[in-house]
Design an enzyme around this catalytic site. Sequence first.
Site, short mmCIF file in Angstrom:
data_model
loop_
_atom_site.label_atom_id
_atom_site.label_comp_id
_atom_site.label_asym_id
_atom_site.label_seq_id
_atom_site.Cartn_x
_atom_site.Cartn_y
_atom_site.Cartn_z
N GLU A 287 0.83 -1.22 0.00
CA GLU A 287 0.00 0.00 0.00
C GLU A 287 0.86 1.26 0.00
O GLU A 287 0.58 2.22 0.71
CB GLU A 287 -1.01 -0.02 1.17
CG GLU A 287 -2.00 -1.17 1.02
CD GLU A 287 -3.31 -0.99 1.74
OE1 GLU A 287 -3.61 0.13 2.18
OE2 GLU A 287 -4.03 -2.00 1.86
C1 LIG Z 1 2.11 -9.69 -0.18
C2 LIG Z 1 1.77 -8.55 -1.08
C3 LIG Z 1 0.44 -8.22 -1.31
C4 LIG Z 1 0.12 -7.19 -2.20
N1 LIG Z 1 -1.22 -6.93 -2.47
C5 LIG Z 1 -1.51 -6.04 -3.46
C6 LIG Z 1 -2.88 -5.86 -3.90
O1 LIG Z 1 -3.81 -6.46 -3.37
N2 LIG Z 1 -3.12 -5.01 -4.93
C7 LIG Z 1 -2.12 -4.32 -5.57
O2 LIG Z 1 -2.41 -3.58 -6.50
N3 LIG Z 1 -0.83 -4.43 -5.15
C8 LIG Z 1 -0.50 -5.30 -4.14
N4 LIG Z 1 0.80 -5.45 -3.74
C9 LIG Z 1 1.84 -4.67 -4.39
C10 LIG Z 1 2.45 -3.58 -3.51
O3 LIG Z 1 1.55 -2.52 -3.36
C11 LIG Z 1 3.78 -3.18 -4.17
O4 LIG Z 1 4.68 -4.24 -3.93
C12 LIG Z 1 4.32 -1.87 -3.65
O5 LIG Z 1 3.53 -0.79 -4.08
C13 LIG Z 1 5.77 -1.61 -4.11
O6 LIG Z 1 5.91 -1.80 -5.48
P1 LIG Z 1 7.08 -2.77 -6.02
O7 LIG Z 1 7.00 -4.04 -5.26
O8 LIG Z 1 6.98 -2.85 -7.51
O9 LIG Z 1 8.43 -2.06 -5.59
P2 LIG Z 1 9.27 -0.97 -6.43
O10 LIG Z 1 8.37 0.08 -6.97
O11 LIG Z 1 10.16 -1.69 -7.38
O12 LIG Z 1 10.14 -0.31 -5.28
C14 LIG Z 1 11.19 -1.06 -4.62
C15 LIG Z 1 11.76 -0.20 -3.51
O13 LIG Z 1 12.40 0.93 -4.10
C16 LIG Z 1 12.27 2.06 -3.26
N5 LIG Z 1 11.63 3.14 -4.05
C17 LIG Z 1 10.76 3.03 -5.08
N6 LIG Z 1 10.43 4.25 -5.53
C18 LIG Z 1 11.09 5.16 -4.78
C19 LIG Z 1 11.16 6.58 -4.73
N7 LIG Z 1 10.42 7.35 -5.55
N8 LIG Z 1 11.94 7.14 -3.80
C20 LIG Z 1 12.67 6.41 -2.93
N9 LIG Z 1 12.64 5.07 -2.92
C21 LIG Z 1 11.86 4.44 -3.83
C22 LIG Z 1 11.43 1.63 -2.05
O14 LIG Z 1 12.30 1.29 -1.00
C23 LIG Z 1 10.73 0.38 -2.55
O15 LIG Z 1 10.44 -0.52 -1.48
C24 LIG Z 1 1.14 -6.46 -2.83
C25 LIG Z 1 2.48 -6.77 -2.56
C26 LIG Z 1 2.81 -7.80 -1.72
C27 LIG Z 1 4.26 -8.13 -1.50
#
Ligand SMILES: Cc1cc2nc3c(=O)[nH]c(=O)nc-3n(C[C@H](O)[C@H](O)[C@H](O)COP(=O)(O)OP(=O)(O)OC[C@H]3O[C@@H](n4cnc5c(N)ncnc54)[C@H](O)[C@@H]3O)c2cc1C
Length: 582
Positions: free
Chosen positions: A408
């Site tokens: 989230e």
């Molecule tokens: C168990 C689980 C359940 C989930 N359930 C849902 C769901 O029901 N619906 C849904 O739509 N999504 C869901 N998600 C997705 C979740 O919302 C995303 O994993 C989250 O938004 C982060 O996106 P990403 O994993 O692609 O990480 P990325 O966008 O690749 O980011 C990786 C890391 O990079 C850093 N980062 C990224 N951007 C920036 C920035 N601008 N500035 C500084 N640091 C940054 C942060 O530390 C971040 O943790 C779920 C994820 C998990 C693991």
Amino acid sequence: MTPDDTDARDRRIREGEELLLSRPQRLGVAKGLFVGRFVADWVMPYPTMPPEQQAALDALMPRLRTFLHDVLDPAAIDRAADIPQYVIDGLGRLGVLGLAAPVEVGGRGFSQMAYCQVMEAIGERCASTSVFVNAHHSIGLRALVLFGTPAQQQRWLPRLVRGEEIAAFALTERDAGSDAANVQTRADRSADGSHYVLNGEKRYITNAAIAQVLTVIARTSEGVTAFLVTPDMPGFAVTEPRMAKMGIRGTATGRLAFTDMRVPADHVLGAPGEGLKIALTVLDFGRTTFGACCTGAAKTSLRLAVEHANSRRQFGRSLGEFELVKKKLARMAADTYAMEAMTTVIASLIDRGLEDYMLETAILKVYTTEALWSIVNDAFQIHGGAAYFTDLPLERMVRDARINQIGEGANEVLTSFIALAGMRSPGVQLRELWDALHHPIGDLRTIWQFGLDRVSSVVRAPEVPVQDARLRPHAQRLSSLIRRLGVEVNRVLIRHREEVLDRQYEQQRIAAAAAELFASACVLSRADAELAATTRRNAARTYPVAELSLRRSLRRVRRWLAKLHENDDGAVTAAADAALGR
Ligand SMILES: Cc1cc2nc3c(=O)[nH]c(=O)nc-3n(C[C@H](O)[C@H](O)[C@H](O)COP(=O)(O)OP(=O)(O)OC[C@H]3O[C@@H](n4cnc5c(N)ncnc54)[C@H](O)[C@@H]3O)c2cc1C
């Protein structure tokens, strides 16, 4: 910098200008902190529920607790990586799966405050179940409640609120994680306008494989749009029903693919092009219940740590007699107190129908998830080697808690959002001042008004009204630090102007200071109400916890603000670039 880097940076600065310098919005409590003001009536007096709502909650809670302890087995759910159907059915019978939905569609019409208490109780017991309910109710079904047409609501909500059908919210994709606006799933409108054709993939979606109604975010020619999708639509495929994972293992987190999937036009949720607004609004609710679930897990951690510290003896003494154990227990209690206070205050903002609490919910999400991570870790440490074995719940709780800082909205992204959204209003004023100063004859009225505004918020510390005499010195400290944040925000904006968009070190300091100030205000409000209502004996238990929370928070504010002036930013960047091979 390559030309591409420069283009991307210029685009972000333009976006930042839009964010920072678009028209000012109404001042809420969090936004107020950034201009040195305290909007007391958003926080004080500490909110209570109307009697009829409290009665409905009191009637539900004993039945819910019995169910959670007698029927729901969190260790079995973790081992089987599944929430059994009888648990989902039981939650449905209790009304939990439609608790905050309107009564007209079969929901219980609970307020956000009451709903948060239910989510806290579930979070106390089982993180998988709380995330499952959150995905179904706080974000899945909520989109339909807030933005659905009467026809859409009548069609889907009755079965969803009874738990006969499950909801999911599908936003995340390979290229759209934190960068949610970069959704690549396409929805092309048919020539006659009767339907859309969806193509794309989603990943990490909670309830993806078990949901009968999914809110899917896709890109259309009108902009990012939300669609109500059902799995019986030809072209809908679950490509991985349950991705094997570390924690909250009971939840079904899956991948989806849509291939030439026809979605009727009347399945558009809200207006075409409103998808991101819908996603952000829905996440506002999700983050509030996130705060409640984290508070529940924090209470369990504290209870387990206290039981162990009282019962386990080493060196002829119980663990609780050692200062290094006391220190952990004290900060766990203080942070848990603050988490509950913040969740309650923010839930009440939603119940009062205030228009914009996005900043407060973002602060709540970051604060409670970071606090829970260290609370669970402290409980683990107090248990020593015992915590490492699977007969105790702590190893599961550590695994379960780790997702919270990412899901989230990753905490880094929200931290940046808190700082930039909070600085928007002072940014607008500074831009006007800048324009006025650079106008050939100067706009004296703007300069004069700016001067008055700055003088009033910088010279005079705002009033923080508390009744209890013991709390007044803390209220005064809070007041003077709110004033100081206003001053520092101006300095940062003057120093960096639009470039502040790229200054994440500074953003973090400003956002973290604002979050601690907000937490302190909620703690003061709660403590003031509790001390007024309690006996002297109970006050002896409440006050030290509240006091420690205030001392720790306000000290952290001072440290964050001091780092604006003395820091290792240059060395940090150089070391990171060296590590990155740049
Ligand atoms: C168990 C689980 C359940 C989930 N359930 C849902 C769901 O029901 N619906 C849904 O739509 N999504 C869901 N998600 C997705 C979740 O919302 C995303 O994993 C989250 O938004 C982060 O996106 P990403 O994993 O692609 O990480 P990325 O966008 O690749 O980011 C990786 C890391 O990079 C850093 N980062 C990224 N951007 C920036 C920035 N601008 N500035 C500084 N640091 C940054 C942060 O530390 C971040 O943790 C779920 C994820 C998990 C693991």
